[in-house]
Write a protein that holds these residues in place. Sequence first.
Motif, PDB file in Angstrom:
ATOM      1  N   UNK A 628       0.820  -1.208   0.000  1.00  0.00           N
ATOM      2  CA  UNK A 628       0.000   0.000   0.000  1.00  0.00           C
ATOM      3  C   UNK A 628       0.858   1.264   0.000  1.00  0.00           C
ATOM      4  N   UNK A 629       1.966   1.262   0.769  1.00  0.00           N
ATOM      5  CA  UNK A 629       2.796   2.461   0.916  1.00  0.00           C
ATOM      6  C   UNK A 629       3.475   2.855  -0.400  1.00  0.00           C
ATOM      7  N   UNK A 630       3.670   1.895  -1.298  1.00  0.00           N
ATOM      8  CA  UNK A 630       4.375   2.175  -2.556  1.00  0.00           C
ATOM      9  C   UNK A 630       3.439   2.263  -3.758  1.00  0.00           C
ATOM     10  N   UNK A 631       2.159   1.974  -3.545  1.00  0.00           N
ATOM     11  CA  UNK A 631       1.250   1.757  -4.670  1.00  0.00           C
ATOM     12  C   UNK A 631       1.020   3.005  -5.520  1.00  0.00           C
ATOM     13  N   UNK A 632       0.894   4.181  -4.888  1.00  0.00           N
ATOM     14  CA  UNK A 632       0.639   5.396  -5.674  1.00  0.00           C
ATOM     15  C   UNK A 632       1.853   5.730  -6.539  1.00  0.00           C
ATOM     16  N   UNK A 633       3.059   5.594  -5.969  1.00  0.00           N
ATOM     17  CA  UNK A 633       4.273   5.846  -6.751  1.00  0.00           C
ATOM     18  C   UNK A 633       4.358   4.898  -7.949  1.00  0.00           C
ATOM     19  N   UNK A 634       4.014   3.634  -7.729  1.00  0.00           N
ATOM     20  CA  UNK A 634       4.093   2.658  -8.819  1.00  0.00           C
ATOM     21  C   UNK A 634       2.983   2.892  -9.849  1.00  0.00           C
ATOM     22  N   UNK A 635       1.826   3.375  -9.404  1.00  0.00           N
ATOM     23  CA  UNK A 635       0.769   3.753 -10.344  1.00  0.00           C
ATOM     24  C   UNK A 635       1.261   4.879 -11.259  1.00  0.00           C
ATOM     25  N   UNK A 636       1.915   5.861 -10.650  1.00  0.00           N
ATOM     26  CA  UNK A 636       2.453   6.981 -11.440  1.00  0.00           C
ATOM     27  C   UNK A 636       3.513   6.479 -12.416  1.00  0.00           C
ATOM     28  N   UNK A 637       4.324   5.505 -11.995  1.00  0.00           N
ATOM     29  CA  UNK A 637       5.331   4.935 -12.899  1.00  0.00           C
ATOM     30  C   UNK A 637       4.668   4.290 -14.122  1.00  0.00           C
ATOM     31  N   UNK A 638       3.538   3.613 -13.904  1.00  0.00           N
ATOM     32  CA  UNK A 638       2.819   2.974 -15.017  1.00  0.00           C
ATOM     33  C   UNK A 638       2.289   4.039 -15.974  1.00  0.00           C
ATOM     34  N   UNK A 639       1.727   5.121 -15.414  1.00  0.00           N
ATOM     35  CA  UNK A 639       1.216   6.216 -16.258  1.00  0.00           C
ATOM     36  C   UNK A 639       2.366   6.854 -17.024  1.00  0.00           C
ATOM     37  N   UNK A 640       3.512   7.000 -16.355  1.00  0.00           N
ATOM     38  CA  UNK A 640       4.693   7.601 -16.999  1.00  0.00           C
ATOM     39  C   UNK A 640       5.197   6.717 -18.148  1.00  0.00           C
ATOM     40  N   UNK A 641       5.293   5.404 -17.887  1.00  0.00           N
ATOM     41  CA  UNK A 641       5.760   4.471 -18.916  1.00  0.00           C
ATOM     42  C   UNK A 641       4.804   4.425 -20.103  1.00  0.00           C
ATOM     43  N   UNK A 642       3.547   4.725 -19.846  1.00  0.00           N
ATOM     44  CA  UNK A 642       2.537   4.701 -20.906  1.00  0.00           C
ATOM     45  C   UNK A 642       2.515   6.007 -21.705  1.00  0.00           C
ATOM     46  N   UNK A 643       3.336   6.965 -21.282  1.00  0.00           N
ATOM     47  CA  UNK A 643       3.438   8.222 -22.020  1.00  0.00           C
ATOM     48  C   UNK A 643       2.367   9.247 -21.689  1.00  0.00           C
ATOM     49  N   UNK A 644       1.625   9.020 -20.597  1.00  0.00           N
ATOM     50  CA  UNK A 644       0.537   9.938 -20.248  1.00  0.00           C
ATOM     51  C   UNK A 644       0.832  10.795 -19.020  1.00  0.00           C
ATOM     52  N   UNK A 645       2.062  10.721 -18.524  1.00  0.00           N
ATOM     53  CA  UNK A 645       2.404  11.515 -17.347  1.00  0.00           C
ATOM     54  C   UNK A 645       2.995  12.859 -17.763  1.00  0.00           C
ATOM     55  N   UNK A 646       2.545  13.908 -17.099  1.00  0.00           N
ATOM     56  CA  UNK A 646       3.201  15.211 -17.225  1.00  0.00           C
ATOM     57  C   UNK A 646       3.501  15.696 -15.822  1.00  0.00           C
ATOM     58  N   UNK A 647       4.581  16.406 -15.678  1.00  0.00           N
ATOM     59  CA  UNK A 647       4.944  16.908 -14.351  1.00  0.00           C
ATOM     60  C   UNK A 647       4.013  18.052 -13.967  1.00  0.00           C
ATOM     61  N   UNK A 648       3.537  18.069 -12.718  1.00  0.00           N
ATOM     62  CA  UNK A 648       2.680  19.183 -12.292  1.00  0.00           C
ATOM     63  C   UNK A 648       3.443  20.488 -12.267  1.00  0.00           C
ATOM     64  N   UNK A 649       2.730  21.570 -12.533  1.00  0.00           N
ATOM     65  CA  UNK A 649       3.362  22.890 -12.494  1.00  0.00           C
ATOM     66  C   UNK A 649       3.702  23.250 -11.060  1.00  0.00           C
ATOM     67  N   UNK A 650       4.872  23.835 -10.866  1.00  0.00           N
ATOM     68  CA  UNK A 650       5.255  24.281  -9.528  1.00  0.00           C
ATOM     69  C   UNK A 650       4.855  25.735  -9.353  1.00  0.00           C
ATOM     70  N   UNK A 651       4.398  26.057  -8.161  1.00  0.00           N
ATOM     71  CA  UNK A 651       3.936  27.423  -7.886  1.00  0.00           C
ATOM     72  C   UNK A 651       5.063  28.203  -7.247  1.00  0.00           C
TER      73      UNK A 651
END
Length: 651
Positions: A628-651
Amino acid sequence: MEISTNKFQKYCNSLVSYKRRKTIPVKIGDIIIGGDNPIVLQSMTTVDTMDTEGSIEQSIRMIDAGCQLVRITAPSIKEAENLRNIKEGLRKRGYNTPLVADIHFTPNAAELAAKIVEKVRVNPGNYADKKKFENIEYTDDSYKAELDRIKKRFKPLVQICKEHGTAIRIGTNHGSLSDRIMSRYGDTPFGMVESALEFIRICEEMDFHDIVVSMKSSNPQVMVQAYRLLVQKLDEEGLKPYPLHLGVTEAGEAEDGRIKSSVGIGTLLEDGLGDTIRVSLTEEPEEEIPVAKILADRYSNREGHEEIPSIENCHFNPYEYEKRQTRQTENIGGKEVPVVIADFSTKEKITPASFFGVGYNYSVPLDKWSISDFACDYIFTNHKKVDFEIPGTLGIIHSHETWLKEKNKDRRFPFIKPDQYLGGVETHPSLNFIYACLSDLNQEFIQRLKSDKTAVLLIDTYNKHGMAEQRRLFLELSESNCDIPVVIGRAYKDLPIESLQLYSATDMGGLLIDGFGDGIFIAAENCGGDKAINETAFNILQASRTRISKTEYISCPSCGRTLFDLQETTAMIRSRTNHLKGVKIGIMGCIVNGPGEMADADYGYVGSGKGKITLYKGQEVMKRGVPFEKAVDELIDIIREDGNWIEPETV
C-alpha cells in the motif's frame, strides 16, 4: 435518425408530459417499491459485515438520515449468517428497516441470506460465471447449454425467495458483464439488458415476480441508455414492468459524484423512470441520503406542469449517443466542444478580479492573464460594460442596447431578443446570441435562423417540466432541418449550491446525454459563488462526456469488502494526479469492484489483500501485490511508462 414516437415511447409514458412509469409493486418488509408508491431511498454500509455492532451503528445513522432500505455485503457464508445478528440487533434498538444482502460470486451465501433478510441483490455477471476476460465463440447450442447451467445455479435461490417472501434485485453492472455476454453482445447497453433478461426469464418461468432491476454504469451515458432499453425490451417481450433501482456506480466524491449521479439518475427521473435510487458516493453512506432525497423530491409535484406540445416524430435515438449535427459559428457548434457561458448580469461592478472565479487570473506586475482548465468561454454582462482589456480567449455578451455602444471593442457580442431579431436590429458580422423559448419558435423565426450563419440560439424555459420543453424545442429545430448551434440556458434562484448542482446537472445533462446542446449557460442568482457555479458547468459537461476538462476518478462508494480507506486513498491519489487532464483513474476497494467496474478507466488501483494493491492499465494487470505504501508511486510509474504523465506545475 428518425424514430416514430410509438416505438421509442415504450421506454417512457411521454416525452412531453410527466408521469411516473407504472410498475408492479414489490413488497420488501414494510416498504413497497413501485406501483403508486413514492421513490424509495437507499444506501449501503461500508464497515466489515462481521463487525456486528459497527454495522448496526452505521445502519442506524443511515436510517436516521432517511435511508429506507439498508444494503449490506455478504461475500461468503459467514457474512450471510451474521446478517441475522445485525437484523436482530437493529430490531432490539427499535429499527425495522428492511435489509438487503449484496451477493456477487457466492450462490450459497445468497441462498442463506434469502432466509434472513428481506431482499437479496445478485449480479448476473458474476453470480453463475467467473470472469476471465476471454472472448469465446458460441454456437446456438453451446450458448443454450450455458443458459441451462445458469438456470440450474439460479433456480434454488428463486425457490427459497418464493418460500420466504424475499425479493430479488437483479443488478447488472456495465463493468462486470460475463465473458459469455461480452462475447455475444459486446460491451454495450444491449449486453447489459440481455444479462438481466436471462435471469428475469428464469424468474417468470418459476412464477416469481418480486423483482427489482438495475442497470448501473460509471458512465451516465451508458447507464441511461441501458435503463431505457431495458424498459423497451421488457415491454417488447411481454414481461412484467418491474420496478427500477437507479444508480450511477462508482460516481466518486464531493461535487463530482453528485453531478455525475444527477446526470444519470435525473435524466431517467425526468421521464418518469425510477422507483428506488441509491447515490453512490465515496463518502459515509449517510451522506448519500440527502442527495438522493433532493433528487427524488423534485418530482413529488411535477405532474400538472404547463402543457408542452406533443411530439409526432423523434429525431434522436434514445438508446445510442449521436450528437445533433450543427453548423459552426465562431467556436460554437460543429465539431467544437460545448462552450460555457458565465453569468455576471447581477454584479454591481465588474473588475479584473471578478474574472478569477470563472478561470481567469490577472497579474498586475506582469500585466497578463493566466487561464485555467475551467476558464469559461463567454461572460454575459447584460447591461454592464467591461472597461478593461479582457483575456484573448474570452468573449463578452451584452444586451443589444449596450452592445451598440461597445461594438467597436474586440470580442463583444450582442444578446438579441426574438422581437428585436425579427425587427431587423443591427447585428454583429460574425456572432449573435439569439434568445428564445419554445413558444418563440414559429416558421418566420426558424427560417430567419436557418439563413443566418452568424446566429447562435440561447434557449430558456419557464416550464416546471423544463428539460422536456427544451428537448421539444430541439426536436422542432430538427423537424425544420435547422442546424443552428444551441446553448442550453437555465435560470435558478435562491438555491443552496448542492441543489443547484443537482438540478442543473439533471436539466442540462439530460439534454447533453441525448446529443443536444453546443454550450450551457447557468444563470444562478443567490445560489453560490462564481467559482462553484462555473465549475458546476464544466463538471456537467465532463459527466456527460461532452467536454473533458480534468482527471476523472471512478471510485467505488466503499462497503464491507473494501480493503483500504477509500476516502483517504482517493484524496491521496487525487492530490498526486489531478493535473492529468482527460485521464480516467479507477480506485476500487476490492476485486468485486475491480477490473470489471473499471471498464471505463485508463488506469486502476484495486485492493487485492490486506495492505496489498493490484495496479491495472485498462483491464490488464500490470503489477500485483504492491505494498500500500508504494502503490501510488508505482501507479504513477505505469502512467509515466505509458506516455501519459506530465509533471505538475510548480507554484
